[in-house]
Write an enzyme that holds these catalytic residues in place. Sequence first.
Site, PDB file in Angstrom:
ATOM      1  N   CYS A 178      36.660  45.656  42.402  1.00 17.16           N
ATOM      2  CA  CYS A 178      37.443  46.901  42.410  1.00 17.16           C
ATOM      3  C   CYS A 178      38.104  47.072  43.769  1.00 17.16           C
ATOM      4  CB  CYS A 178      36.604  48.107  41.995  1.00 17.16           C
ATOM      5  SG  CYS A 178      35.075  48.368  42.911  1.00 17.16           S
ATOM      6  N   ARG A 179      37.966  48.230  44.400  1.00  9.74           N
ATOM      7  CA  ARG A 179      38.762  48.548  45.590  1.00  9.74           C
ATOM      8  C   ARG A 179      38.191  48.010  46.892  1.00  9.74           C
ATOM      9  NH1 ARG A 179      39.514  54.774  43.662  1.00  9.74           N
ATOM     10  NH2 ARG A 179      41.317  54.439  42.288  1.00  9.74           N
TER      11      ARG A 179
END
Length: 219
Positions: A178-179
């Site tokens: 993800c981020r």
Amino acid sequence: MRDRAAKTALFDALTEGAKALANGRRAELIDVLAQGERSVEELATEIGQSVANTSHHLQRLLRSGLVRTRRSGTHIYYAVAGPAVTELWQAMRAAAEEHASGLDRLAQDYLGDRGSLESMTRDELVKRLRAGDVVVLDVRPAAEYDAGHLPGAISLPIAQLQDRLGEVTSGAQVVAYCRGPYCVYADDAVRQLTNEGHIAYRLEDGFPEWAMAGLPVEH
């Protein structure tokens, strides 16, 4: 004798970006914008703030030169001003990880216990992608996937994962990302996938770190 006032003004200007980031909500905005361009409304939803409050923080980041804007119709879109902004945020984060007391406890309070989660380094994932023996899931929102993603990654936003588990090949080894290191989406994805019998790993960092390392990115 050098002009003391000029020196003071210079060093004040050099720290303007750091001062703008000295706020949790603004740091969170940069963390999201490191994934790609977003509208004010999207950013407000992502950080759980009102549009007015989010816009206020964005204006502060804009004045300090950390973000740039473009208009499309009635919408204004924000993006980081350049790679140096993402590097600044990553450096501040690394310094806090090394020196800030209590950060581990705060991270665990937010992320939960990662002790039972299998992880994979960026270098190991590069090798596995070359071998073609792993399925990579991008569990960020679709807009962030569209802005840029790892080669061959499948967009499967965490909010949709439970309903779309059937799309994950049975028996395949899966890596979710993800981020970045403080994003919970990959953790939640690995827990769900493991509960369904998949061999699942979370990427130790995230998309911005992958891109900043000069590794291939698809759009």
